[in-house]
Design a protein around this motif. Structure first.
Motif, PDB file in Angstrom:
ATOM      1  N   THR A  56       0.811  -1.225   0.000  1.00  0.00           N
ATOM      2  CA  THR A  56       0.000   0.000   0.000  1.00  0.00           C
ATOM      3  C   THR A  56       0.844   1.276   0.000  1.00  0.00           C
ATOM      4  OG1 THR A  56      -1.890  -1.096   1.041  1.00  0.00           O
ATOM      5  CG2 THR A  56      -1.761   1.302   1.253  1.00  0.00           C
ATOM      6  N   PRO A  57       1.905   1.388   0.817  1.00  0.00           N
ATOM      7  CA  PRO A  57       2.691   2.630   0.783  1.00  0.00           C
ATOM      8  C   PRO A  57       3.263   2.952  -0.598  1.00  0.00           C
ATOM      9  CG  PRO A  57       3.242   1.340   2.729  1.00  0.00           C
ATOM     10  CD  PRO A  57       2.383   0.472   1.871  1.00  0.00           C
ATOM     11  N   ALA A  58       3.602   1.903  -1.373  1.00  0.00           N
ATOM     12  CA  ALA A  58       4.165   2.130  -2.714  1.00  0.00           C
ATOM     13  C   ALA A  58       3.120   2.718  -3.651  1.00  0.00           C
ATOM     14  CB  ALA A  58       4.721   0.811  -3.270  1.00  0.00           C
ATOM     15  N   TRP A  59       1.926   2.096  -3.693  1.00  0.00           N
ATOM     16  CA  TRP A  59       0.935   2.636  -4.636  1.00  0.00           C
ATOM     17  C   TRP A  59       0.302   3.920  -4.118  1.00  0.00           C
ATOM     18  CZ3 TRP A  59      -3.928   3.131  -2.777  1.00  0.00           C
ATOM     19  CH2 TRP A  59      -4.465   2.179  -1.926  1.00  0.00           C
ATOM     20  N   GLN A  60       0.332   4.155  -2.811  1.00  0.00           N
ATOM     21  CA  GLN A  60      -0.158   5.432  -2.297  1.00  0.00           C
ATOM     22  C   GLN A  60       0.649   6.596  -2.854  1.00  0.00           C
ATOM     23  OE1 GLN A  60      -0.233   4.688   2.037  1.00  0.00           O
ATOM     24  NE2 GLN A  60      -2.274   5.575   2.046  1.00  0.00           N
ATOM     25  N   GLN A  61       1.980   6.416  -2.950  1.00  0.00           N
ATOM     26  CA  GLN A  61       2.819   7.484  -3.495  1.00  0.00           C
ATOM     27  C   GLN A  61       2.454   7.789  -4.949  1.00  0.00           C
ATOM     28  OE1 GLN A  61       7.096   7.026  -2.686  1.00  0.00           O
ATOM     29  NE2 GLN A  61       6.560   5.484  -1.168  1.00  0.00           N
ATOM     30  N   ILE A  62       2.189   6.732  -5.719  1.00  0.00           N
ATOM     31  CA  ILE A  62       1.807   6.922  -7.120  1.00  0.00           C
ATOM     32  C   ILE A  62       0.478   7.673  -7.209  1.00  0.00           C
ATOM     33  CG2 ILE A  62       1.245   5.747  -9.282  1.00  0.00           C
ATOM     34  CD1 ILE A  62       2.948   3.376  -8.280  1.00  0.00           C
ATOM     35  N   VAL A  63      -0.497   7.229  -6.417  1.00  0.00           N
ATOM     36  CA  VAL A  63      -1.825   7.840  -6.461  1.00  0.00           C
ATOM     37  C   VAL A  63      -1.774   9.296  -5.992  1.00  0.00           C
ATOM     38  CG1 VAL A  63      -4.174   7.724  -5.546  1.00  0.00           C
ATOM     39  CG2 VAL A  63      -3.005   5.620  -6.228  1.00  0.00           C
ATOM     40  N   VAL A  64      -0.989   9.591  -4.979  1.00  0.00           N
ATOM     41  CA  VAL A  64      -0.859  10.974  -4.505  1.00  0.00           C
ATOM     42  C   VAL A  64      -0.294  11.860  -5.606  1.00  0.00           C
ATOM     43  CG1 VAL A  64       0.438  12.475  -2.936  1.00  0.00           C
ATOM     44  CG2 VAL A  64      -0.697  10.441  -2.046  1.00  0.00           C
ATOM     45  N   PHE A  65       0.752  11.387  -6.293  1.00  0.00           N
ATOM     46  CA  PHE A  65       1.338  12.167  -7.389  1.00  0.00           C
ATOM     47  C   PHE A  65       0.323  12.404  -8.509  1.00  0.00           C
ATOM     48  CE2 PHE A  65       3.110  11.876 -11.684  1.00  0.00           C
ATOM     49  CZ  PHE A  65       3.805  13.087 -11.737  1.00  0.00           C
ATOM     50  N   VAL A  66      -0.359  11.333  -8.910  1.00  0.00           N
ATOM     51  CA  VAL A  66      -1.331  11.448 -10.000  1.00  0.00           C
ATOM     52  C   VAL A  66      -2.474  12.390  -9.601  1.00  0.00           C
ATOM     53  CG1 VAL A  66      -3.077  10.166 -11.309  1.00  0.00           C
ATOM     54  CG2 VAL A  66      -0.787   9.216 -11.021  1.00  0.00           C
ATOM     55  N   SER A  67      -2.925  12.289  -8.357  1.00  0.00           N
ATOM     56  CA  SER A  67      -4.003  13.147  -7.869  1.00  0.00           C
ATOM     57  C   SER A  67      -3.597  14.616  -7.913  1.00  0.00           C
ATOM     58  CB  SER A  67      -4.383  12.737  -6.443  1.00  0.00           C
ATOM     59  OG  SER A  67      -5.344  13.612  -5.901  1.00  0.00           O
ATOM     60  N   ILE A  68      -2.417  14.929  -7.381  1.00  0.00           N
ATOM     61  CA  ILE A  68      -1.952  16.320  -7.364  1.00  0.00           C
ATOM     62  C   ILE A  68      -1.788  16.846  -8.784  1.00  0.00           C
ATOM     63  CG2 ILE A  68       0.031  17.795  -6.795  1.00  0.00           C
ATOM     64  CD1 ILE A  68       0.402  16.117  -4.266  1.00  0.00           C
ATOM     65  N   ALA A  69      -1.141  16.049  -9.654  1.00  0.00           N
ATOM     66  CA  ALA A  69      -0.907  16.489 -11.029  1.00  0.00           C
ATOM     67  C   ALA A  69      -2.220  16.714 -11.781  1.00  0.00           C
ATOM     68  CB  ALA A  69      -0.047  15.456 -11.757  1.00  0.00           C
ATOM     69  N   SER A  70      -3.196  15.825 -11.582  1.00  0.00           N
ATOM     70  CA  SER A  70      -4.483  15.946 -12.288  1.00  0.00           C
ATOM     71  C   SER A  70      -5.272  17.159 -11.807  1.00  0.00           C
ATOM     72  CB  SER A  70      -5.306  14.669 -12.088  1.00  0.00           C
ATOM     73  OG  SER A  70      -4.633  13.544 -12.600  1.00  0.00           O
ATOM     74  N   MET A  71      -5.350  17.342 -10.487  1.00  0.00           N
ATOM     75  CA  MET A  71      -6.076  18.495  -9.950  1.00  0.00           C
ATOM     76  C   MET A  71      -5.456  19.806 -10.426  1.00  0.00           C
ATOM     77  SD  MET A  71      -7.042  17.473  -6.015  1.00  0.00           S
ATOM     78  CE  MET A  71      -5.341  17.185  -5.509  1.00  0.00           C
ATOM     79  N   THR A  72      -4.134  19.873 -10.404  1.00  0.00           N
ATOM     80  CA  THR A  72      -3.440  21.116 -10.738  1.00  0.00           C
ATOM     81  C   THR A  72      -3.537  21.426 -12.220  1.00  0.00           C
ATOM     82  OG1 THR A  72      -1.879  20.665  -8.945  1.00  0.00           O
ATOM     83  CG2 THR A  72      -1.264  22.354 -10.528  1.00  0.00           C
TER      84      THR A  72
END
Length: 484
Positions: A273-289
């Protein structure tokens, strides 16, 4: 020894969709284009029947086809949402294609086939079923994007979607092969067990290979939900495809894509979970911005909705980044409200038609409050909801994902999401300003009955959601709990 025939009841909605599509395709092949009206009506009925069948499959978790197809409360919730979204998008399309003299009996059949693929994706319980479902869904989407064969824009949109979609499918398949190679299984339960079983000091190479495979799988899934950095197809396809097709793209496939994004992360990779959480956090921030800032300069409303969609997928992924039941609940609430807001907004966009044909520029909405006050009021409510203004439904959707992020200690993600939401509010409120402040520059033709119904229901839903918000939240919580 003859293998046992798998139980077909759990997959009955998908079987109904597939058989309905085949029967209607044969009917259309014999009757020609004059059968388009009958096929559209029958396809709409098949979609609604499939949604009813999903809701009647009982409770609990049921697996079939050797465990590759699963029906649980999570799948039921999202299948009903996807099937109803497809039905609404199909209902909105009839008058548009008739007015454009572009009636094709294949269109509703392709919608059925794509929706059947969505059902398979939502119920996928291994990597093979996931890939087959996505391909069935996507191949039909490539064709409907270019359904207007006489339009250069539509043909270009279909070609771009096909080329980039093939690339994303290849990445997804490569990731799946890596995961299979390092775990020895394709089932989500087997992958979860393999990834969590080996001691960390003995599994360095295997863990690294698994994470690389996960990255490629997530890259393919990001393409399907229009998340950064695999969003590049979205603005061109949204703008170039016929508007009813864009409405379909913006709602139902996003539901299926987000469903499998959640299921793959939570069911197949809980051990990392910690590994894919980092990916999802990056994708979330990039998409919102990116979605918030890129939409500011848009003048075409369909292109603006494309960047809006990218941004909203970022907000939905914020809930997944939490990695717990509350986070998944927030994703389900968000995607349900998003589907309602998007379909309602596209009902208004489809109604942007003058005597000379449809128009797509935001400036064409000038003075709408004086020429079509009811349409302006309902569309304004949907725009306020998309912006997340209290107390519209969109506010509650964002509240749930922010709450999940904060409870998971993802404070930076929540702060960036709040800032992106403020930036995004600008371009929604600019449309409201155009409708209510600018001088009228023309009158739209009267809306058709189905567009009035969709816009009215969606507008009232987002406006009065605050009266009883717990109904959707409770249903989403039950669905989310089935994954944990």
């Amino acid at each position: 020894m003859v293998a046992a025939i798998p139980a077909l009841t759990p997959a009955l909605p998908e079987i109904v969709l597939a058989l309905g599509a085949l029967v209607l395709l044969l009917f259309g092949a014999f009757r020609g284009e004059r059968s388009a009206g009958v096929i559209s009506g029958a396809s709409l009925a098949v979609l609604l029947v499939a949604a009813v069948l999903v809701s009647q499959t009982g409770t609990g978790r049921v697996e079939t086809f050797g465990g590759s197809f699963v029906v649980d409360d999570f799948a039921r919730f999202l299948k009903v949402l996807a099937f109803v979204s497809s039905a609404v998008a199909l209902a909105m399309s009839a008058n548009h294609f008739r007015a454009e003299n572009n009636v094709r009996f294949e269109y509703p059949v392709l919608i059925l086939l794509s929706t059947c693929g969505m059902g398979m994706v939502i119920s996928a319980n291994d990597l093979i079923a996931l890939y087959l479902g996505f391909e069935l869904m996507s191949l039909a989407l490539y064709v409907v994007a270019a359904i207007n064969r006489d339009s250069l824009r539509s043909t270009e949109a279909g070609l771009k979607y096909f080329v980039l979609g093939a690339l994303s499918s290849g990445m997804l398949l490569y990731g799946a092969s890596l995961v299979y190679g390092f775990t020895g299984t394709v089932s989500f339960a087997g992958i979860a067990q393999a990834s969590a079983a080996a001691p960390p000091d003995e599994a360095t190479f295997a863990s690294l290979g698994l994470i690389v495979g996960l990255v490629f799988i997530f890259a393919g899934l990001c393409f399907k939900v229009s998340a950064v950095p695999f969003h590049m197809w979205t603005p061109d396809v949204y703008e170039g495809a016929p508007t009813p097709v864009t409405a379909f793209f913006a709602a139902a496939p996003k539901v299926a894509g987000m469903a499998i994004f959640v299921r793959v992360a939570v069911d197949a990779f809980p051990g990392i979970t910690p590994a894919w959480q980092q990916i999802v956090v990056f994708v979330s921030i990039a998409s919102m911005t990116l979605g918030a800032f890129a939409a500011i300069g848009q003048t075409n409303i369909k292109r603006l909705m494309a960047y809006s969609s990218i941004s909203h997928m970022g907000f939905a992924l914020m809930g997944l980044a939490a990695g717990n039941a509350l986070g998944v609940t927030s994703v389900l609430v968000y995607i349900a409200i998003y589907a309602a807001m998007t379909l309602g907004s596209f009902a208004a966009i489809l109604a942007m038609r003058r005597e000379g044909g449809p128009v797509e520029d935001i400036a064409d909405l000038a003075g709408l409050a004086r020429t079509r006050p009811a349409m302006a009021l309902l569309f304004g409510a949907l725009l306020f909801s998309l912006a997340g203004v209290p107390w519209f439904a969109g506010f509650f959707a964002k509240f749930y994902v922010f709450l999940a992020a904060i409870e998971a200690d993802l404070y930076v993600l929540a702060v960036i999401g709040a800032l992106a939401s403020v930036v995004g509010a600008y371009y929604y409120l600019r449309i409201v300003k155009v409708m209510y402040v600018d001088e009228p520059n023309g009158v739209f033709v009267p809306m058709s009955g189905e567009l009035k119904a969709v816009l009215g229901v969606a507008g009232l839903f987002v406006s009065f959601y605050f009266v009883y918000p717990s109904a959707l939240a409770d249903a989403a919580a039950v669905a989310a709990k089935s994954l944990f």
